[in-house]
Design a protein around this motif. Structure first.
Motif, short mmCIF file in Angstrom:
data_model
loop_
_atom_site.label_atom_id
_atom_site.label_comp_id
_atom_site.label_asym_id
_atom_site.label_seq_id
_atom_site.Cartn_x
_atom_site.Cartn_y
_atom_site.Cartn_z
N ASP B 51 -0.08 -1.76 -18.58
CA ASP B 51 -0.86 -1.88 -17.35
C ASP B 51 -0.88 -0.54 -16.62
OD1 ASP B 51 -1.83 -4.48 -17.22
OD2 ASP B 51 0.17 -5.24 -16.71
N VAL B 52 -2.06 -0.13 -16.25
CA VAL B 52 -2.20 1.08 -15.43
C VAL B 52 -2.99 0.70 -14.19
CG1 VAL B 52 -3.35 3.34 -15.30
CG2 VAL B 52 -2.03 2.73 -17.33
N THR B 53 -2.49 1.14 -13.03
CA THR B 53 -3.18 0.84 -11.78
C THR B 53 -4.01 2.05 -11.37
OG1 THR B 53 -1.30 -0.52 -11.14
CG2 THR B 53 -2.85 0.07 -9.39
N LEU B 54 -5.32 1.87 -11.40
CA LEU B 54 -6.20 2.94 -10.93
C LEU B 54 -6.24 2.88 -9.41
CD1 LEU B 54 -9.20 2.46 -13.40
CD2 LEU B 54 -7.23 3.98 -13.66
N ILE B 55 -6.07 4.02 -8.78
CA ILE B 55 -6.05 4.04 -7.31
C ILE B 55 -7.28 4.79 -6.81
CG2 ILE B 55 -4.74 4.78 -5.27
CD1 ILE B 55 -2.23 4.61 -7.02
N PHE B 56 -8.08 4.09 -6.03
CA PHE B 56 -9.30 4.68 -5.48
C PHE B 56 -9.08 4.96 -4.00
CE2 PHE B 56 -10.42 2.24 -9.15
CZ PHE B 56 -11.33 3.03 -9.82
N PHE B 57 -9.07 6.21 -3.66
CA PHE B 57 -8.81 6.62 -2.28
C PHE B 57 -10.09 6.50 -1.48
CE2 PHE B 57 -8.22 10.14 0.87
CZ PHE B 57 -7.22 9.53 1.58
N GLN B 58 -10.03 5.75 -0.39
CA GLN B 58 -11.21 5.56 0.46
C GLN B 58 -10.81 5.78 1.90
OE1 GLN B 58 -12.27 1.58 -1.11
NE2 GLN B 58 -14.22 2.51 -1.63
N PRO B 59 -10.75 7.04 2.33
CA PRO B 59 -10.27 7.32 3.67
C PRO B 59 -11.07 6.57 4.73
CG PRO B 59 -11.32 9.26 2.71
CD PRO B 59 -11.22 8.24 1.64
N GLY B 60 -10.35 5.94 5.63
CA GLY B 60 -11.00 5.26 6.74
C GLY B 60 -11.39 3.83 6.42
N ALA B 61 -11.52 3.50 5.13
CA ALA B 61 -11.95 2.14 4.76
C ALA B 61 -10.80 1.43 4.06
CB ALA B 61 -13.18 2.22 3.86
N GLU B 63 -8.07 2.86 3.30
CA GLU B 63 -7.34 3.92 2.59
C GLU B 63 -7.41 3.85 1.07
OE1 GLU B 63 -5.43 6.82 4.15
OE2 GLU B 63 -7.16 6.19 5.29
N VAL B 64 -6.93 2.75 0.46
CA VAL B 64 -7.00 2.70 -1.01
C VAL B 64 -7.47 1.33 -1.50
CG1 VAL B 64 -5.23 4.44 -1.49
CG2 VAL B 64 -4.56 2.08 -1.21
N ARG B 65 -8.09 1.36 -2.67
CA ARG B 65 -8.37 0.13 -3.41
C ARG B 65 -7.80 0.33 -4.80
NH1 ARG B 65 -14.28 -2.18 -3.36
NH2 ARG B 65 -13.23 -3.82 -4.53
N GLU B 66 -7.33 -0.75 -5.41
CA GLU B 66 -6.69 -0.61 -6.71
C GLU B 66 -7.42 -1.46 -7.75
OE1 GLU B 66 -2.15 0.31 -5.18
OE2 GLU B 66 -2.52 -1.52 -6.33
N ARG B 67 -7.36 -1.01 -8.99
CA ARG B 67 -7.92 -1.79 -10.09
C ARG B 67 -6.96 -1.68 -11.27
NH1 ARG B 67 -12.35 -1.01 -14.03
NH2 ARG B 67 -12.84 1.02 -13.14
N LEU B 88 -11.42 6.19 -13.94
CA LEU B 88 -11.65 6.31 -12.49
C LEU B 88 -13.12 6.54 -12.16
CD1 LEU B 88 -8.64 8.51 -11.29
CD2 LEU B 88 -9.21 6.25 -10.40
N TRP B 89 -13.79 7.34 -13.01
CA TRP B 89 -15.19 7.63 -12.69
C TRP B 89 -16.17 7.01 -13.69
CZ3 TRP B 89 -12.58 12.76 -12.78
CH2 TRP B 89 -12.58 13.36 -14.03
#
Lengths: 245, 187
Positions: B51-61, B63-67, B88-89
């Protein structure tokens, strides 16, 4: 006339009173409205020359939009006070970031504002970046060891560090002014911290403003009316910041 | 006489050898420096994905979302790093999935130094001039650094290169001349 008062004395008193009263009045003519005694504001229109910035097919590029906005902002600031406005470029040329920062420091800037453009079609949110970088203490210690403990070391890349709080205040003032911009749906300015290359060496409150391009199929920043509105709000924010220091 | 003596000492020698063998086994299993190397193959099933947790940084919203995604644990570390970065992309399958797509860069190569510094070499993508604003740049750098340092304990810092060269910024905004790590990206 009192027998002991020489006429020249009376004339001197009247002249002195005139000067004391007249100076502030004269000042009002020189600095109408929010008078700031020739505070220097440096505007850095993002990108330029070979670096076009954002340039979607068929739309005007970021480097052109930001130069046009910088010129509008210069006029908007001049209307608000006796500011000295310096642009890091007035043509489509490449200005290295380190040169833009050096120009700002040499000119004794009290505000440094870098203008950049957001992706087209994004939400109408102004993003305001302030520099954040942890001081490289090991580097400072190594240089101090070479030069002696009596020397105060401020590495170029960390010159912005002592001004972070002031930069944040500047960003907040601009963000507040932005909210007064129409049309409906305009979002509050968002302040973000990051290691921003063009701000790190600036010895003044410094902000990178990323202007939203809300156009659909056409860049809204190509529209002089929108650009003018943006310039007015940015100028409001800067003027409020400078008047409240 | 000599032969009998040797026979007498035989059990003692065997006992000593047995104790030494037990000590060696204990060292191999429980010494901190060897522990990870010994235990990893024991607990990893051949070919099983991790399992790998992708971390999507979303400043202000928020901060982070994970997948959460699965990546083959059999693959070498740098191959897993490449997979995580490219996920990630990756173009999302639905609008609700967090993503950095379209990204202004693509993966070139990666190299890990013994100090834990990961050199991540990128190239500018064809969409570079359409999506490379300061906000996108910040999201990309923070998401990559947080994903790699969280999921791969070997990676402690990330240094970005463009086509093998050190550059001032990815796209004219964020300073990438220094490595990013937990200390530099924490807000």
């Amino acid at each position: 006339m009192h027998p002991k008062t020489h006429p020249l004395h009376a004339a001197g008193v009247i002249a002195l009173a005139g000067i004391l009263l007249g100076l502030p009045l004269a000042g009002a003519f020189v600095c109408p409205g929010t008078c700031a005694a020739a505070e220097t504001i440096v505007i850095d229109p993002g990108h330029g020359g070979a670096d076009a910035g954002i340039s979607p097919p068929g739309l005007r590029s970021e480097k052109e939009n930001m130069l046009a906005l910088a010129l509008d902002l210069e006029q908007a600031l001049r209307r608000r006070g006796a500011y000295r406005v310096v642009l890091t470029r007035t043509q489509d040329v490449t200005v290295p970031m380190v040169e833009a920062q050096a120009d700002s420091n040499r000119s004794g800037a009290e505000v440094f504002l870098a203008l950049h453009q957001g992706k087209p079609g994004e939400e109408a949110r102004l993003r305001l970046f302030v520099n954040r970088r942890l001081m490289d203490e090991a580097l400072v210690r190594a240089v101090k060891k070479q030069l002696g403990s009596g020397v105060r070391i401020v590495p170029w890349d960390f010159a912005q560090n002592p001004r972070q709080a002031a930069s944040r205040r500047l960003a907040e003032r601009i963000g507040q002014a932005w909210q007064t911009l129409g049309p409906a749906g305009t979002l509050a300015g968002q302040v973000l911290s990051a290691p921003i290359a063009v701000l790190s060496g600036v010895q003044a409150p410094a902000v990178l403003a990323e202007i939203p391009d809300v156009g659909r199929g056409k860049s809204s920043l190509e529209n002089p009316a929108y650009r003018q509105q943006v310039a007015e709000r940015l100028a409001d924010g800067v003027a409020v910041f400078l008047s409240g220091r | 006489m000599g032969r009998r003596g040797w026979k007498d000492r035989g059990p003692v020698l065997l006992a000593i050898l047995g104790v030494l063998a037990l000590l060696g086994l204990g060292l191999a299993l429980f010494h901190p420096a060897l522990l990870r190397r010994v235990t990893q193959p024991v607990f990893t099933m051949p070919g099983a994905p991790e399992d790998v947790t992708l971390i999507f940084f979303q400043p202000g919203a928020g901060e982070v979302r994970e997948r959460r995604v699965k990546i083959s644990a059999q693959a070498p570390l740098l191959a897993r790093v490449k997979k995580a970065v490219e996920l990630l992309w990756e173009k999302p399958s639905s609008d609700s999935e967090p993503t950095l797509w379209p990204a202004p860069v693509r993966f070139n190569s990666a190299y890990l130094r013994p100090s834990g510094l990961l050199i991540l070499d990128l190239a500018r993508s064809p969409q570079y001039n359409q999506v490379s604003d300061a906000y996108a740049e910040l999201r990309l750098v923070e998401s990559v650094v947080r994903t790699l340092t969280k999921n791969f304990p070997e990676v402690r810092q990330v240094k970005f290169l463009i086509n093998g060269q050190e550059e001032e910024t990815l796209a004219g905004h964020l300073d990438i001349t220094r490595p990013f790590g937990e200390r530099t990206t924490r807000r």
